[in-house]
Each structure stands twice: as structure tokens, then as C-alpha cells.
Design a protein around this motif. Structure first.
Motif, PDB file in Angstrom:
ATOM      1  N   SER A 143       0.825  -1.215   0.000  1.00 35.38           N
ATOM      2  CA  SER A 143       0.000   0.000   0.000  1.00 35.38           C
ATOM      3  C   SER A 143       0.855   1.260   0.000  1.00 35.38           C
ATOM      4  O   SER A 143       0.606   2.197  -0.759  1.00 35.38           O
ATOM      5  CB  SER A 143      -0.922   0.001   1.225  1.00 35.38           C
ATOM      6  N   LEU A 144       1.866   1.280   0.853  1.00 31.46           N
ATOM      7  CA  LEU A 144       2.683   2.476   0.997  1.00 31.46           C
ATOM      8  C   LEU A 144       3.477   2.757  -0.273  1.00 31.46           C
ATOM      9  O   LEU A 144       3.578   3.913  -0.717  1.00 31.46           O
ATOM     10  CB  LEU A 144       3.634   2.293   2.184  1.00 31.46           C
ATOM     11  N   THR A 145       4.037   1.719  -0.881  1.00 31.47           N
ATOM     12  CA  THR A 145       4.834   1.941  -2.085  1.00 31.47           C
ATOM     13  C   THR A 145       3.961   2.250  -3.295  1.00 31.47           C
ATOM     14  O   THR A 145       4.390   2.969  -4.200  1.00 31.47           O
ATOM     15  CB  THR A 145       5.745   0.734  -2.383  1.00 31.47           C
ATOM     16  N   ALA A 146       2.739   1.745  -3.317  1.00 32.93           N
ATOM     17  CA  ALA A 146       1.825   2.115  -4.399  1.00 32.93           C
ATOM     18  C   ALA A 146       1.509   3.608  -4.342  1.00 32.93           C
ATOM     19  O   ALA A 146       1.467   4.297  -5.372  1.00 32.93           O
ATOM     20  CB  ALA A 146       0.536   1.295  -4.311  1.00 32.93           C
ATOM     21  N   ILE A 147       1.328   4.118  -3.137  1.00 38.12           N
ATOM     22  CA  ILE A 147       1.082   5.556  -2.961  1.00 38.12           C
ATOM     23  C   ILE A 147       2.334   6.347  -3.327  1.00 38.12           C
ATOM     24  O   ILE A 147       2.253   7.403  -3.978  1.00 38.12           O
ATOM     25  CB  ILE A 147       0.634   5.824  -1.517  1.00 38.12           C
ATOM     26  N   ALA A 148       3.501   5.835  -2.948  1.00 41.49           N
ATOM     27  CA  ALA A 148       4.749   6.506  -3.304  1.00 41.49           C
ATOM     28  C   ALA A 148       4.907   6.603  -4.816  1.00 41.49           C
ATOM     29  O   ALA A 148       5.355   7.623  -5.354  1.00 41.49           O
ATOM     30  CB  ALA A 148       5.932   5.761  -2.691  1.00 41.49           C
ATOM     31  N   ARG A 149       4.527   5.556  -5.545  1.00 41.16           N
ATOM     32  CA  ARG A 149       4.623   5.584  -7.004  1.00 41.16           C
ATOM     33  C   ARG A 149       3.653   6.586  -7.610  1.00 41.16           C
ATOM     34  O   ARG A 149       3.950   7.230  -8.618  1.00 41.16           O
ATOM     35  CB  ARG A 149       4.393   4.191  -7.584  1.00 41.16           C
ATOM     36  N   HIS A 150       2.485   6.736  -6.996  1.00 46.71           N
ATOM     37  CA  HIS A 150       1.552   7.783  -7.440  1.00 46.71           C
ATOM     38  C   HIS A 150       2.225   9.149  -7.376  1.00 46.71           C
ATOM     39  O   HIS A 150       2.059   9.985  -8.255  1.00 46.71           O
ATOM     40  CB  HIS A 150       0.294   7.785  -6.560  1.00 46.71           C
ATOM     41  N   PHE A 167      15.479  -2.694  -2.990  1.00 48.26           N
ATOM     42  CA  PHE A 167      14.106  -2.337  -2.601  1.00 48.26           C
ATOM     43  C   PHE A 167      13.553  -1.278  -3.550  1.00 48.26           C
ATOM     44  O   PHE A 167      12.406  -1.374  -4.010  1.00 48.26           O
ATOM     45  CB  PHE A 167      14.090  -1.812  -1.161  1.00 48.26           C
ATOM     46  N   CYS A 168      14.361  -0.271  -3.868  1.00 48.56           N
ATOM     47  CA  CYS A 168      13.904   0.806  -4.762  1.00 48.56           C
ATOM     48  C   CYS A 168      13.568   0.265  -6.150  1.00 48.56           C
ATOM     49  O   CYS A 168      12.594   0.711  -6.776  1.00 48.56           O
ATOM     50  CB  CYS A 168      14.972   1.891  -4.866  1.00 48.56           C
ATOM     51  N   MET A 169      14.373  -0.672  -6.631  1.00 51.68           N
ATOM     52  CA  MET A 169      14.085  -1.252  -7.950  1.00 51.68           C
ATOM     53  C   MET A 169      12.821  -2.100  -7.910  1.00 51.68           C
ATOM     54  O   MET A 169      11.999  -2.059  -8.838  1.00 51.68           O
ATOM     55  CB  MET A 169      15.274  -2.091  -8.422  1.00 51.68           C
ATOM     56  N   LYS A 170      12.647  -2.868  -6.843  1.00 49.68           N
ATOM     57  CA  LYS A 170      11.515  -3.793  -6.764  1.00 49.68           C
ATOM     58  C   LYS A 170      10.190  -3.082  -6.558  1.00 49.68           C
ATOM     59  O   LYS A 170       9.179  -3.446  -7.169  1.00 49.68           O
ATOM     60  CB  LYS A 170      11.755  -4.791  -5.621  1.00 49.68           C
ATOM     61  N   TYR A 171      10.190  -2.051  -5.712  1.00 53.41           N
ATOM     62  CA  TYR A 171       8.925  -1.442  -5.304  1.00 53.41           C
ATOM     63  C   TYR A 171       8.686  -0.030  -5.827  1.00 53.41           C
ATOM     64  O   TYR A 171       7.534   0.401  -5.933  1.00 53.41           O
ATOM     65  CB  TYR A 171       8.840  -1.395  -3.772  1.00 53.41           C
ATOM     66  N   LEU A 172       9.738   0.722  -6.096  1.00 56.78           N
ATOM     67  CA  LEU A 172       9.568   2.149  -6.364  1.00 56.78           C
ATOM     68  C   LEU A 172       9.917   2.569  -7.793  1.00 56.78           C
ATOM     69  O   LEU A 172       9.916   3.764  -8.101  1.00 56.78           O
ATOM     70  CB  LEU A 172      10.409   2.970  -5.371  1.00 56.78           C
TER      71      LEU A 172
END
Length: 366
Positions: free
Chosen positions: A9-16, A264-269
Motif C-alpha cells: 500500500s505504501l509503495t503504491a502511494i509513493a509511485r503515485h 528495494f527501490c528497484m523492486k517497489y519504487l
């Protein structure tokens, strides 16, 4: 420790925020997410965002305050550099405005203060400038953070002037950084518009990794830091020799920390994948352990309260001919002074071994 659902949830919002995506978000309880936004330094980004998908998480009544403080920081920074340029003082912005410009134009990124690196032999000139601008000193390097003078404007903007911006490194590592020009004017380059100066992109990225790695020692790494790393690499990777940067990381023994942060940045962000090549374990479970989830286990509470000034490993800032150096002392007898000091040592040693931190037992000035 954040669980995988919270990370999703948090990383999806970060990508937004990072990419202005307008896609559906995973279902998340707003009150819980607000707590995570606070813990992870994302509140201003959320409150000032106009993306309809983020409306359930926003507090629009806070947006003006965020924006006003953001503008105050920016105007204070530009005023300082206009004054420093007129006086011939060389300095570089750390994080702050440089990272802001890596985000989309409408994102109000959280910033707490202004961090400047000032090469040696300029401390008197900086002190005189601050006095002329009626900016008062709060703590100097002898009574606060080692190698840092802290000032505050009448409007409450804090300014940290770093004469040494890499700390808690061994004498070997610090000597290596000097060979890379980290502590000289060679590290400083002008911004695109020429209104302020900053670090060379490779050294700035190294500092961002070091800074996040330092927080790994005391359980305070935030998604905000990883968003900054992602935005910076996506923006500046073409200007950085990736192979040379990886050699520098290996020479400093930062590989394990980089694997944790950048994988982590590559996988999620959405960090670009052509810059960093994983070497060994990605360390993701251990990185997630360092994220503050608001409901900490006993171990996490203990680590998060571990002080940064270890009594058994103190450091001092030494000035020689206008240049500044660190000296560390290894005082093992202090480990057994009391139960609190001993338990602090156990936590410090565990985190040091986990993240491959070097310790300077030599006592060298470097």
C-alpha cells in the motif's frame, strides 16, 4: 516491522507521487495509513497532492502550512547562496532543493531543515555572514553534532552547516573519501540555474546512501529516504559512471547497505535497473525490520532508542590549519559501566555486523 501488505500500500502511494500515476490503489485503512505517512515523512506529499485516488488519505487543511514552510526553506536557501556568492564562500546543498527538483513539479516534498557542506578554512567567514544576517547559532560542533554548526533564522528555519558530512566511518574510509575529493571544493558543482551549488552527482548519491545507512543503525529508515534515492538515481544516473560508482561502493564496504536500499527501490519504487547490480542477498527482510510500523516489537523499541553517541566509541572534531578531521576512540572498558551501556553495545554490535559497518580502532585523525 512493516508487513508486506503495508509495504504494498505504501509503495503504491509513493509511485503515485513519484510518477503521477492515476491508477487504483490497494484498499487501506486511512487512519493507519496516516500514521505511516507521519512515520515515513510523507505527510506533505500526500496533503498537497491533487490526485483523486489519494483523497481518502489527505488532510487538505494542512496543505497551506506545508507549502508555506516549503517556500520558506527555498527562499532562505537562495538568500544564503546569494550572500555566499557575493562573499566568495563556497558551499554545497545536501539533499533539500536538489532532491526536490528530482520530483514532479507539483510535489511538495517533506524537508526538515537546510543542510550545507562547507569545505574547511571558511568557518569564520560563515559565522560572520550568519551574524550579519541576524541568524543565531543554536549549537556549535563542540556542543552538538560532531563537525556541524546549527543555526536558526528568526522565522524558525534551521540550518545545519557541515564541515564534515560523512561521520561514523573508519579512518581508512575517510582517507579514501579524501582521495575522491569529498571534503574539498572539487566536490562542489553549480546548479543548472546557477543560483546555488551542490555536490557532484556521484558524491551526492554516495551521501544519500550513507545517510540512509546511518539511519539503519538506529531503526529510523523511512520510505521518504528511499523515494529520494529513487528520484535522484532516475534523474542523475546518466551523469554518473555506474561502474566507477560501484567500485567506490566496494572500496567503502557499502555493498550490503546498497543491496538493501537499491534493490528495494528497484523492486517497489520503479528505480531504473541499469544502474545497480545486486551482489549477494538483497537484504529486504532486514530492511523491512528497520522500517518503523508504529507498533514495534520489544527488539524494535530497543533499537530505535539506542543513542547515536556511544559512550564506548566517542568521536571528536579536530581542526588543523582550517581543515576539519574526525578522530574516534575505542574505549571497551566503558561497555561494562552499567547494564544500559552493555545492552547498548550489544545492539550496536548486532547492527554493525548486520550492515557491515567498519569500526575505527586505530584512533587516527583522518
Amino acid at each position: 516491522m512493516l508487513d508486506r501488505a503495508q509495504i504494498k500500500s505504501l509503495t503504491a502511494i509513493a509511485r503515485h507521487i513519484l510518477y503521477q500515476e492515476h491508477t487504483p490503489l490497494p484498499a487501506a485503512e486511512p487512519a493507519m495509513m496516516r500514521q505511516l505517512f507521519y512515520l515515513h515523512g510523507m505527510e506533505s506529499m500526500i496533503d498537497c497532492c491533487e490526485d483523486p485516488a489519494l483523497a481518502p488519505f489527505r488532510k487538505p487543511e494542512n496543505a497551506f502550512g506545508h507549502l508555506l514552510y516549503h517556500r520558506s526553506l527555498e527562499q532562505t536557501l537562495l538568500l544564503l547562496f546569494a550572500e555566499m556568492h557575493s562573499r566568495g564562500i563556497k558551499a554545497a546543498v545536501l539533499k533539500g532543493k536538489v532532491i526536490n527538483e528530482c520530483y514532479p513539479a507539483n510535489v511538495v516534498r517533506t524537508s526538515g531543515d537546510i543542510d550545507l557542506f562547507v569545505p574547511g578554512r571558511q568557518r569564520e567567514a560563515v559565522d560572520r555572514m550568519m551574524a550579519d544576517l541576524h541568524i543565531s547559532i543554536g549549537r556549535d560542533m563542540d556542543h552538538g553534532q560532531c563537525g556541524v554548526d546549527t543555526f536558526e533564522t528568526a522565522a524558525g528555519v534551521r540550518i545545519e552547516v557541515h564541515y564534515l558530512y560523512f561521520q561514523r566511518l573508519s579512518a581508512r574510509q575517510r582517507k579514501y573519501l579524501r582521495t575522491q575529493g569529498c571534503f574539498s571544493e572539487d566536490a562542489i558543482v553549480p546548479s543548472a540555474d546557477g543560483r546555488y551549488d551542490t555536490l557532484r552527482p556521484d558524491l551526492h548519491l554516495l551521501y544519500l546512501i550513507y545517510h540512509a545507512g546511518k539511519h539503519l543503525m538506529v531503526h529510523t529508515v523511512t520510505l521518504h529516504m528511499l523515494m529520494d534515492l529513487t528520484a535522484f538515481i532516475n534523474r542523475y544516473a546518466p551523469e554518473i559512471d555506474a561502474a566507477a560508482f560501484r567500485r567506490m561502493i566496494r572500496a567503502l564496504r557499502f555493498t550490503r547497505i546498497c543491496n538493501a536500499l537499491l534493490c528495494f527501490c528497484m523492486k517497489y519504487l520503479g528505480m531504473r535497473r541499469d544502474f545497480w547490480k545486486k551482489t549477494g542477498c538483497s537484504m529486504e527482510p532486514f530492511l523491512r525490520l528497520m522500517f518503523n510500523a508504529g507498533q514495534e516489537t520489544y527488539w524494535e523499541q530497543y533499537i530505535s532508542r539506542m543513542p547515536g553517541d556511544w559512550k564506548f566509541y566517542p568521536n571528536i572534531c579536530i581542526e588543523r590549519d582550517g581543515e576539519f578531521f574526525h578522530q574516534y576512540q575505542w574505549l571497551p572498558k566503558r561497555i561494562f559501566k552499567n547494564k544500559y551501556t552493555f545492552s547498548t553495545f550489544v545492539g550496536w554490535a548486532a547492527m554493525r555486523l548486520l550492515w557491515h559497518y567498519e569500526v575505527d580502532f586505530s584512533g587516527e585523525v583522518a
